[in-house]
Structure formats: structure tokens, C-alpha cells
Design a protein around this motif. Structure first.
Motif, PDB file in Angstrom:
ATOM      1  N   SER A 221       0.823  -1.214   0.000  1.00  0.00           N
ATOM      2  CA  SER A 221       0.000   0.000   0.000  1.00  0.00           C
ATOM      3  C   SER A 221       0.854   1.260   0.000  1.00  0.00           C
ATOM      4  CB  SER A 221      -0.942   0.007   1.206  1.00  0.00           C
ATOM      5  OG  SER A 221      -1.909  -1.025   1.087  1.00  0.00           O
ATOM      6  N   TYR A 222       2.052   1.187   0.610  1.00  0.00           N
ATOM      7  CA  TYR A 222       2.970   2.323   0.554  1.00  0.00           C
ATOM      8  C   TYR A 222       3.349   2.608  -0.901  1.00  0.00           C
ATOM      9  CZ  TYR A 222       3.944   2.125   5.631  1.00  0.00           C
ATOM     10  OH  TYR A 222       3.852   2.154   6.993  1.00  0.00           O
TER      11      TYR A 222
ATOM     12  N   GLU B 143       0.486   4.170  -2.858  1.00  0.00           N
ATOM     13  CA  GLU B 143       0.365   5.591  -2.544  1.00  0.00           C
ATOM     14  C   GLU B 143       1.502   6.384  -3.178  1.00  0.00           C
ATOM     15  OE1 GLU B 143       0.237   8.624   1.286  1.00  0.00           O
ATOM     16  OE2 GLU B 143      -0.595   6.595   1.487  1.00  0.00           O
TER      17      GLU B 143
ATOM     18  N   ARG C 154      -9.641   1.143  -1.888  1.00  0.00           N
ATOM     19  CA  ARG C 154      -8.519   1.734  -1.152  1.00  0.00           C
ATOM     20  C   ARG C 154      -7.772   2.737  -2.025  1.00  0.00           C
ATOM     21  NH1 ARG C 154      -4.379  -2.213   1.839  1.00  0.00           N
ATOM     22  NH2 ARG C 154      -6.311  -2.648   2.975  1.00  0.00           N
TER      23      ARG C 154
ATOM     24  N   THR D 190      -9.703   5.871  -1.824  1.00  0.00           N
ATOM     25  CA  THR D 190      -9.473   6.501  -0.528  1.00  0.00           C
ATOM     26  C   THR D 190      -8.122   7.203  -0.491  1.00  0.00           C
ATOM     27  OG1 THR D 190     -10.849   4.859   0.607  1.00  0.00           O
ATOM     28  CG2 THR D 190      -9.269   6.076   1.958  1.00  0.00           C
ATOM     29  N   THR D 191      -7.103   6.553  -1.057  1.00  0.00           N
ATOM     30  CA  THR D 191      -5.768   7.151  -1.096  1.00  0.00           C
ATOM     31  C   THR D 191      -5.779   8.450  -1.893  1.00  0.00           C
ATOM     32  OG1 THR D 191      -4.768   4.951  -0.946  1.00  0.00           O
ATOM     33  CG2 THR D 191      -3.355   6.748  -1.708  1.00  0.00           C
TER      34      THR D 191
ATOM     35  N   TYR E 120      -7.235  11.185   0.174  1.00  0.00           N
ATOM     36  CA  TYR E 120      -6.251  11.706   1.124  1.00  0.00           C
ATOM     37  C   TYR E 120      -5.243  12.624   0.438  1.00  0.00           C
ATOM     38  CZ  TYR E 120      -7.233   9.115   5.456  1.00  0.00           C
ATOM     39  OH  TYR E 120      -7.792   8.663   6.625  1.00  0.00           O
TER      40      TYR E 120
END
Length: 400
Positions: free
Chosen positions: A80-81, A84, A108, A111-112, A115
Motif C-alpha cells: 500500500s505504501y 500511494e 482503497r 481513498t488514497t 487523502y
């Protein structure tokens, strides 16, 4: 290839007392991969820098980058890092991403982007259906502000394998840029940049290459990495800065996961010995087919039809029997040496069994026998799902 089969069989048994991890990563690794972590490495040492360069070259080879248009940027942290980092570095702050979602990991991504403050539109297909190239083409034709299309290669919340080829073709036809989360697919499911036109894709060490957790990597076009300078929202997740530092110094900017890198070098050796992506896909597909056949013989039903069922993980409907409780089922499976996954669907109760890692068809047969034993211990004499679940699957399958 025969030597690779023998090797896989020999490495498949975990150490005494260790369960098989039937998950989409972390997963059961070869004994020699574990043993590679017994030595300590200096992060600035020339030998470790060569290991980093070796893994970068090997991953570009697997991706089919014969023209040298791409580069590989390893990054500390979970998958996930890396997702992103890819989104924050490659989608401009005034960009507009079309997110193709059909499960938790597509959501996700959205969502990222929220953010990150990046404009995005979501095409949500639910839990059962893949996004299709024709849908992408229609949306791109209508909305000319969309700059990027983002898709998950294998959506492991359901086990669905998305049609990357037709999505890539639709994206390229309209002159937009494709970003792929190939976390649980790359290394087994084909993703050749000579055939799949994409700006970048991400994956992780502890998936189909069968390394251990600790880092992921982004394979991106060199011109995209150059253009990303100054764009990232984060110092740690700045792909351009990581790429630039590695190319200038051979070093990771911050403390690297040295033991995970050492394990990955060994995992890459085993991957090549097995025949690369083609050999690994053959074993995983065989695992899936044996698992599904054996589970259906017990009365279980897979969520997806054969057309969209990935070789990475299979989602099964939970039995409708009133005595079935997943928590008890999980515990009984663990007692027999198998760690499985709970379901991650929003509509129906389910559970998941992974097909990747150092496991083969004989292990899948043992998994089914363990499931039969667990059902017996729970007093469940029928593993069939509810009629409503089957009707919903049939109706949605017809739409695909």
C-alpha cells in the motif's frame, strides 16, 4: 522444468510446527529463502548495493522491458505504501484519475486519492464483476478531463482477475495513462510492458515472487519518473527522489530492509528455476483447479465463475448451515496446519483460500481434507451456500 517441480515439492513443506499460509501474501516461503536472512548486511556496503541493482534488473526482465523505457524503484514498506507513492508521484496535483473498483483494493485506491487531494471518479462494479474495456472507453470519450486510469490487476478481496489487456487498449486509444496495482499478480499472471501499455505498475516482494514482507516496487516509464520531480506529497514516498538517489548512489535513501532484500534475491533465483512467470502460473493455476474441484466435491461453491477466477486466491461462499461459524472453522483449519483468510465481501458471507506460495496440488488436496474434517467437527453436514447467494451469483454472472 522437471528440476523446478522437484525443487518446489521439496521446499513446499514448512518447518516443523509452521502452518501453511494460504493467503495472497505473506505466504509460505521456501526454506532457502528463509535461510537467506540469516546473514546481516551493511546498507552502504558495495555488496548490498549490488544486490539492490540485481533485483532491479531482474524485475525489469520479468516485466519485458527490453527497450529500456522503464526503471524499477524499490521502496520500503508494504504494498500500500508503493501504491500511494505511485499515485502521489505520478498523478499530477491537477490530474483526474478514473478508478476501476470491484473490491476492497480498488476502493482503497480511491481513498488514497482522496487523502492526496487528487480529483478522481470511481467506476464501482461491486464484488462479482470486472470493469470492461468498453466501459472505460465510453467514460474516457465523455470526460476529457480524465488523465489517468487506475486498476487492480487481481482483486484479492474476491479473487477476480481483471481484464488488463482490454483496459490498457481502451486507455491507450484515448491517449490517457494507465496505472496498475499488480500487487498479487506480477510474477505469475502475465504483465509484459511490450504488450500492456502502462505508465507504471506496482507489486510487492511477498507475493508471486515468493519473498518476504519488507518492501515493494514500482516499475514506471523513465519519462514519467523524470516528470514526477517535486510532485510528491511525502518525502518518504517520493518516487522521483528514491529513483534519483538509487541511480546516483546505488543506495536506498533511508534504512533498507536488508534481510528482505537478501531473501528476495533467493526468491528470484527460485522463480527463474521454476520457469519464470510461465512456470509459476502453471503451478498456481493447477493449485486453483485442484482446490476448486476438491472443495466442490464437499459442497462448497466458489464465488466466481471460471472465466474470471484468478490463480491467486479463491473466494468460497460460506455454508448456509446454521452450525457453520467462520471463527470456529478458521481455528479448526489452523489446528490442522492451514491459515486461511476471512471473506472481504460486502454482500455475502465468504472465506478465501490462497493458491500462491510454496504449495502445490498435493497441499490443496490436504486443504480440502482439512475442510471436511472441520465441517464434521462443527456438525455441518452440508457445505452448500444459501439459494439467495447462488441466485445473485447467477444473475451477476449473466451480466459479465
Amino acid at each position: 522444468m522437471e528440476d523446478a517441480v522437484v525443487l518446489a515439492a521439496r521446499c513446499a513443506a514448512p518447518a516443523a510446527g509452521e502452518p501453511y499460509l494460504l493467503t495472497p501474501g505473506p505466504l509460505t516461503t521456501a526454506r532457502s529463502t528463509k535461510e537467506a536472512m540469516l546473514r546481516d548486511w551493511g546498507s552502504w556496503d558495495a555488496e548490498f548495493r549490488e544486490m539492490t541493482a540485481q533485483l532491479r534488473r531482474a524485475l525489469l526482465d520479468i516485466a519485458g522491458d527490453v527497450a529500456g523505457d522503464y526503471d524499477c524503484v524499490p521502496l520500503q514498506g508494504s504494498g500500500s505504501y508503493c501504491v500511494e507513492a505511485m499515485l502521489g508521484s505520478l498523478v499530477p496535483r491537477d490530474g483526474h484519475a478514473l478508478v476501476l473498483a470491484n473490491g476492497a483494493y480498488g476502493k482503497r485506491i480511491a481513498t488514497t486519492l482522496r487523502y492526496l487531494g487528487r480529483r478522481h471518479t470511481v467506476l464501482d462494479k461491486g464484488d462479482y464483476l470486472p470493469p470492461r474495456g468498453s466501459e472505460v472507453e465510453r467514460m474516457l470519450a465523455v470526460d476529457h478531463t480524465i488523465t489517468h486510469v487506475v486498476v487492480v490487476h487481481c482483486e484479492t478481496s474476491s479473487g477476480i482477475l481483471n481484464p488488463i489487456g482490454e483496459i490498457a487498449a481502451a486507455t491507450a486509444k484515448h491517449g490517457r495513462k494507465l496505472l496498475i496495482d499488480s500487487m498479487s499478480a506480477f510474477g505469475a499472471v502475465p504483465l509484459d510492458v511490450r504488450e500492456i501499455r502502462c505508465e507504471a505498475f506496482v507489486s510487492s516482494a511477498n507475493k508471486c515472487i515468493e519473498g518476504v514482507p519488507g518492501f515493494g516496487f514500482v516499475i514506471a516509464r523513465r519519462d514519467a519518473l523524470r516528470d514526477a520531480k517535486g510532485r510528491s506529497h511525502s518525502l518518504s514516498l517520493d518516487l522521483h527522489d528514491q529513483w534519483d538517489a538509487m541511480n546516483r548512489t546505488g543506495q536506498w535513501r533511508f534504512t533498507p530492509p536488508t534481510h528482505a532484500v537478501a531473501a528476495f534475491i533467493e526468491a528470484l533465483r527460485l522463480h527463474a528455476l521454476e520457469g519464470g512467470p510461465r512456470g509459476r502460473l502453471a503451478r498456481y493455476a493447477r493449485n486453483r483447479d485442484v482446490l476448486v474441484s476438491e472443495m466442490q466435491a464437499l459442497g462448497f461453491e466458489p464465488l466466481l465463475g471460471e472465466r474470471w477466477r484468478s490463480p491467486v486466491i479463491v473466494t468460497f461462499f460460506a455454508p448456509a448451515h446454521p452450525a457453520f461459524r467462520f471463527e470456529r472453522f478458521y481455528a479448526l483449519m489452523k489446528e490442522q496446519g492451514f491459515i486461511i483468510y476471512p471473506g472481504k465481501l460486502t454482500v455475502v458471507d465468504s472465506f478465501r483460500i490462497g493458491c500462491i506460495g510454496q504449495v502445490d496440488a498435493s497441499v490443496m488436496q490436504r486443504v480440502a481434507k482439512a475442510c471436511a474434517h472441520a465441517l464434521g467437527a462443527m456438525g455441518v453436514d452440508c457445505a452448500a451456500p444459501s439459494d439467495a447467494a447462488l441466485r445473485e451469483r447467477g444473475a451477476l454472472a449473466a451480466m459479465a
